[in-house]
Design a protein around this motif. Structure first.
Motif, PDB file in Angstrom:
ATOM      1  N   ILE A  58       0.830  -1.210   0.000  1.00 38.17           N
ATOM      2  CA  ILE A  58       0.000   0.000   0.000  1.00 38.17           C
ATOM      3  C   ILE A  58       0.863   1.259   0.000  1.00 38.17           C
ATOM      4  O   ILE A  58       0.556   2.235  -0.666  1.00 38.17           O
ATOM      5  N   GLU A  59       1.961   1.246   0.739  1.00 36.15           N
ATOM      6  CA  GLU A  59       2.893   2.369   0.781  1.00 36.15           C
ATOM      7  C   GLU A  59       4.309   1.829   0.611  1.00 36.15           C
ATOM      8  O   GLU A  59       4.632   0.732   1.084  1.00 36.15           O
ATOM      9  N   HIS A  60       5.153   2.639  -0.061  1.00 33.75           N
ATOM     10  CA  HIS A  60       6.540   2.234  -0.271  1.00 33.75           C
ATOM     11  C   HIS A  60       7.363   3.481  -0.550  1.00 33.75           C
ATOM     12  O   HIS A  60       6.864   4.474  -1.111  1.00 33.75           O
ATOM     13  N   GLU A  61       8.646   3.426  -0.185  1.00 35.87           N
ATOM     14  CA  GLU A  61       9.515   4.588  -0.360  1.00 35.87           C
ATOM     15  C   GLU A  61       9.779   4.921  -1.832  1.00 35.87           C
ATOM     16  O   GLU A  61      10.132   6.051  -2.163  1.00 35.87           O
ATOM     17  N   LEU A  62       9.555   3.947  -2.718  1.00 35.09           N
ATOM     18  CA  LEU A  62       9.772   4.177  -4.141  1.00 35.09           C
ATOM     19  C   LEU A  62       8.548   4.728  -4.852  1.00 35.09           C
ATOM     20  O   LEU A  62       8.613   5.027  -6.052  1.00 35.09           O
ATOM     21  N   PHE A  63       7.436   4.857  -4.135  1.00 30.15           N
ATOM     22  CA  PHE A  63       6.207   5.343  -4.763  1.00 30.15           C
ATOM     23  C   PHE A  63       6.360   6.768  -5.304  1.00 30.15           C
ATOM     24  O   PHE A  63       5.756   7.132  -6.313  1.00 30.15           O
ATOM     25  N   GLY A  64       7.145   7.595  -4.610  1.00 30.71           N
ATOM     26  CA  GLY A  64       7.327   8.966  -5.075  1.00 30.71           C
ATOM     27  C   GLY A  64       7.988   9.031  -6.439  1.00 30.71           C
ATOM     28  O   GLY A  64       7.564   9.799  -7.325  1.00 30.71           O
ATOM     29  N   GLU A  65       9.028   8.209  -6.646  1.00 25.63           N
ATOM     30  CA  GLU A  65       9.696   8.165  -7.936  1.00 25.63           C
ATOM     31  C   GLU A  65       8.768   7.625  -9.018  1.00 25.63           C
ATOM     32  O   GLU A  65       8.746   8.138 -10.153  1.00 25.63           O
ATOM     33  N   VAL A  66       7.995   6.595  -8.664  1.00 31.79           N
ATOM     34  CA  VAL A  66       7.037   6.030  -9.623  1.00 31.79           C
ATOM     35  C   VAL A  66       5.992   7.074 -10.015  1.00 31.79           C
ATOM     36  O   VAL A  66       5.653   7.221 -11.199  1.00 31.79           O
ATOM     37  N   GLN A  67       5.494   7.832  -9.036  1.00 31.49           N
ATOM     38  CA  GLN A  67       4.487   8.863  -9.325  1.00 31.49           C
ATOM     39  C   GLN A  67       5.044   9.923 -10.263  1.00 31.49           C
ATOM     40  O   GLN A  67       4.365  10.347 -11.214  1.00 31.49           O
ATOM     41  N   ARG A  68       6.283  10.364 -10.022  1.00 29.42           N
ATOM     42  CA  ARG A  68       6.883  11.383 -10.883  1.00 29.42           C
ATOM     43  C   ARG A  68       7.032  10.887 -12.320  1.00 29.42           C
ATOM     44  O   ARG A  68       6.707  11.605 -13.275  1.00 29.42           O
ATOM     45  N   LEU A  69       7.466   9.651 -12.476  1.00 33.25           N
ATOM     46  CA  LEU A  69       7.657   9.115 -13.818  1.00 33.25           C
ATOM     47  C   LEU A  69       6.336   8.869 -14.535  1.00 33.25           C
ATOM     48  O   LEU A  69       6.232   9.061 -15.749  1.00 33.25           O
ATOM     49  N   LEU A  70       5.316   8.437 -13.796  1.00 34.95           N
ATOM     50  CA  LEU A  70       4.019   8.199 -14.424  1.00 34.95           C
ATOM     51  C   LEU A  70       3.387   9.489 -14.911  1.00 34.95           C
ATOM     52  O   LEU A  70       2.629   9.492 -15.895  1.00 34.95           O
ATOM     53  N   GLU A  71       3.663  10.606 -14.237  1.00 38.58           N
ATOM     54  CA  GLU A  71       3.138  11.891 -14.689  1.00 38.58           C
ATOM     55  C   GLU A  71       3.847  12.382 -15.948  1.00 38.58           C
ATOM     56  O   GLU A  71       3.286  13.181 -16.705  1.00 38.58           O
ATOM     57  N   GLU A  72       5.065  11.888 -16.181  1.00 42.27           N
ATOM     58  CA  GLU A  72       5.849  12.338 -17.327  1.00 42.27           C
ATOM     59  C   GLU A  72       5.838  11.345 -18.481  1.00 42.27           C
ATOM     60  O   GLU A  72       6.317  11.681 -19.572  1.00 42.27           O
ATOM     61  N   THR A  73       5.329  10.139 -18.243  1.00 41.04           N
ATOM     62  CA  THR A  73       5.424   9.077 -19.242  1.00 41.04           C
ATOM     63  C   THR A  73       4.066   8.429 -19.443  1.00 41.04           C
ATOM     64  O   THR A  73       3.329   8.199 -18.478  1.00 41.04           O
ATOM     65  N   ASP A  74       3.740   8.131 -20.674  1.00 36.93           N
ATOM     66  CA  ASP A  74       2.500   7.408 -21.000  1.00 36.93           C
ATOM     67  C   ASP A  74       2.804   5.910 -21.077  1.00 36.93           C
ATOM     68  O   ASP A  74       3.490   5.454 -21.998  1.00 36.93           O
ATOM     69  N   MET A  75       2.302   5.156 -20.101  1.00 38.17           N
ATOM     70  CA  MET A  75       2.446   3.702 -20.088  1.00 38.17           C
ATOM     71  C   MET A  75       1.088   3.089 -19.749  1.00 38.17           C
ATOM     72  O   MET A  75       0.412   3.545 -18.826  1.00 38.17           O
ATOM     73  N   SER A  76       0.687   2.096 -20.489  1.00 36.65           N
ATOM     74  CA  SER A  76      -0.632   1.493 -20.287  1.00 36.65           C
ATOM     75  C   SER A  76      -0.651   0.674 -19.002  1.00 36.65           C
ATOM     76  O   SER A  76       0.398   0.193 -18.531  1.00 36.65           O
TER      77      SER A  76
END
Length: 515
Positions: A414-432
């Motif tokens: 549910i929570e993880h220290e890597l979630f912040g990096e994942v969120q930043r990349l998902l906002e900048e990248t289109d992945m299905s």
């Protein structure tokens, strides 16, 4: 005293046995007409002293090849509401049922309460007396239910109780049924007399639910509310004069969960799914036939509507134009030739619109029609306009809210220290969502119980996708610039050619003037 009572009962039993024996002997020599008259008279006399009435519900009615719908509804109702009070039970797996059906056995009795009255149910079976082979399945062994009640409750039982049993029994049947995934057969194989239906099916066992769907919670909740409102609005649809149907358009890039959304809808509503392949439908008449053969509580799906059928009506346009041109240039009579065969579908846009929203769409209720497409802009506006497509649902690329659903499903995180990096990349990248889920799925032993490894792999995949998207953008810009430059060069050459032609034209005019 006791001995006298015993002797008296013994004498009574002997007298009854004698009467039964004599009656059986008399029946052998009694004319059938007189025997029927005596039976009728005995029934009338018994009715004078018996205040109870009975209704018989036979297993087979007028249609001998198919069991009575009312009988099946009664069987389902008694198995759900009254079977626990029976002493003898039987268990069987009914046709198209996912659960065992536990019902009262033959020659068993149960009681039911309805509006403060008691009603008795008897399950009975009557064997055929003749030792012959019967053509119809209901003739050699006749099963039936008999409902018994006081005659003062006749109107209540006939007008209220039996319709109640019918409705409840059908609801139990729907709840216990095995849902199916249908696909339409080619029209050449339709033959109801040989058991070849227009639809073939397999059990529908797709596990997708709205809990596992990677979608923003607010958008997901809006879809769920819309489905619940539709399912509970039968009377409202009838009141406003609309057919009880709902139509959805799912659009978005490939891999964004359109098919998963359909499966989640079917599991939420407990509906069957009809996957309609338009390329196997020859014309509008067959399309209507397929719709008529669908049942209520179903979802009719046409996937990739923009790729299924060409609705422009321009098939073999070039061939037709060339043939018309030849006919204009040649007036000689021609021999008749065999018409050209065309195996392409003749389903038209008009026929599809009638399927969705025309008169034929009113055949039956509680159906959902879903179109999916990767390119909404390619569809005819008449097909997707508001009022014809009730709700448009965009299935977009995976964002952080959808990722959290996938992380919980695949990694139990549910929570993880890597979630912040994942969120930043998902906002900048289109992945299905499909690609994100593939990177989260722990396929190897090393990844099986290590969320850190899976998340790091996802981050690397997102970075790579970001770099590839940037490279593709630069390449597209370079191609566009090159194309613009080539266009300018071509335009310059054309202008130079025009300048070269100008003096020649002037000299030609001078020469013509001298002449």
């Amino acid at each position: 005293m006791a001995a006298a009572v015993v002797e008296r009962w013994a004498g009574l039993g002997s007298a009854v046995a004698t009467v039964i024996f004599l009656w059986s002997m008399v029946q052998n020599y009694m004319p059938p007409t007189f025997r029927l008259y005596l039976t009728t008279l005995a029934t009338k006399l018994a009715a004078c002293f018996n205040p109870y009435l009975q209704i018989t519900i036979s297993e087979y009615g007028a249609e001998r090849f198919q069991r009575s719908d009312f009988f099946l509804a009664v069987e389902a109702y008694l198995s759900d509401a009254c079977a626990r009070r029976a002493r003898k039970l039987k268990a069987e797996l009914g046709k198209d049922s996912k659960n065992l059906l536990v019902s009262m056995d033959d020659h068993e009795e149960v009681t039911d309460d309805f509006s403060d009255i008691t009603i008795w149910w008897y399950a009975s079976k009557r064997q055929s007396k003749a030792n012959v082979i019967h053509l119809y399945p209901g003739q050699d062994e006749r099963r039936f239910y008999r409902v018994v009640f006081h005659r003062r409750h006749r109107d209540l039982v006939a007008d209220s109780y039996l319709p109640f049993v019918l409705g409840e029994g059908r609801a139990v049947t729907v709840k216990n049924r095995q849902r199916h995934l249908f696909t339409n057969n080619a029209s050449g194989g339709w033959n109801p007399y040989q058991g070849k239906s227009v639809w073939s099916h397999v059990p529908f066992e797709h596990p997708a639910t709205f809990d596992t769907l990677a979608m923003h919670p607010d958008e997901k909740e809006a879809v769920i509310d819309d489905l619940m409102a539709f399912q509970e609005s039968k009377e409202y649809y009838a009141k406003v004069g609309k057919t009880w149907k709902r139509r959805y358009l799912l659009y978005g890039p490939p891999g964004t969960g359109k098919s998963t959304m359909i499966a989640a809808m079917a599991n939420f509503l407990d509906y069957d799914v009809y996957d309609l392949e338009l390329t196997a439908v020859k014309n509008n008449t067959e399309l209507r036939k397929l719709f008529i053969e669908t049942t209520g509580k179903s979802i009719i799906v046409i996937e990739d509507i923009d790729c299924s059928v060409d609705f422009t009506g321009k098939r073999r346009k070039d061939k037709k134009a060339s043939s018309d041109k030849d006919s204009d240039n040649d007036d000689k009579p021609k021999l008749p030739i065999e018409p050209e065969k065309d195996d392409a579908t003749k389903v038209t846009l008009s026929g599809l619109l009638n399927f969705i929203d025309g008169l034929w769409s009113a055949c039956g209720g509680e159906r959902i029609i879903i179109f999916t497409t990767n390119h909404k802009e390619k569809l005819d506006p008449a097909l997707i306009q508001r009022g014809r497509m009730d709700k448009h649902i965009e299935m977009s690329y995976c964002r952080f809210e959808g990722f959290k659903v996938l992380a919980k499903n695949y990694l139990d995180v549910i929570e993880h220290e890597l979630f912040g990096e994942v969120q930043r990349l998902l906002e900048e990248t289109d992945m299905s969502p499909a690609d994100v889920a593939e990177n989260l799925m722990p396929m190897s032993k090393k990844k099986r119980r290590d969320p850190d490894v899976c998340l790091i792999g996802l981050i690397e995949a997102l970075k790579q996708a970001k770099e590839e998207a940037a490279a593709a953008k630069v390449k597209a810009e370079e191609a566009q610039a090159k194309k613009a430059k080539e266009k300018e060069v071509k335009k310059g050459k054309e202008e130079d050619q025009e300048k070269d032609k100008a003096p020649e034209a002037a000299n030609w005019d001078i020469k013509q003037g001298d002449k």
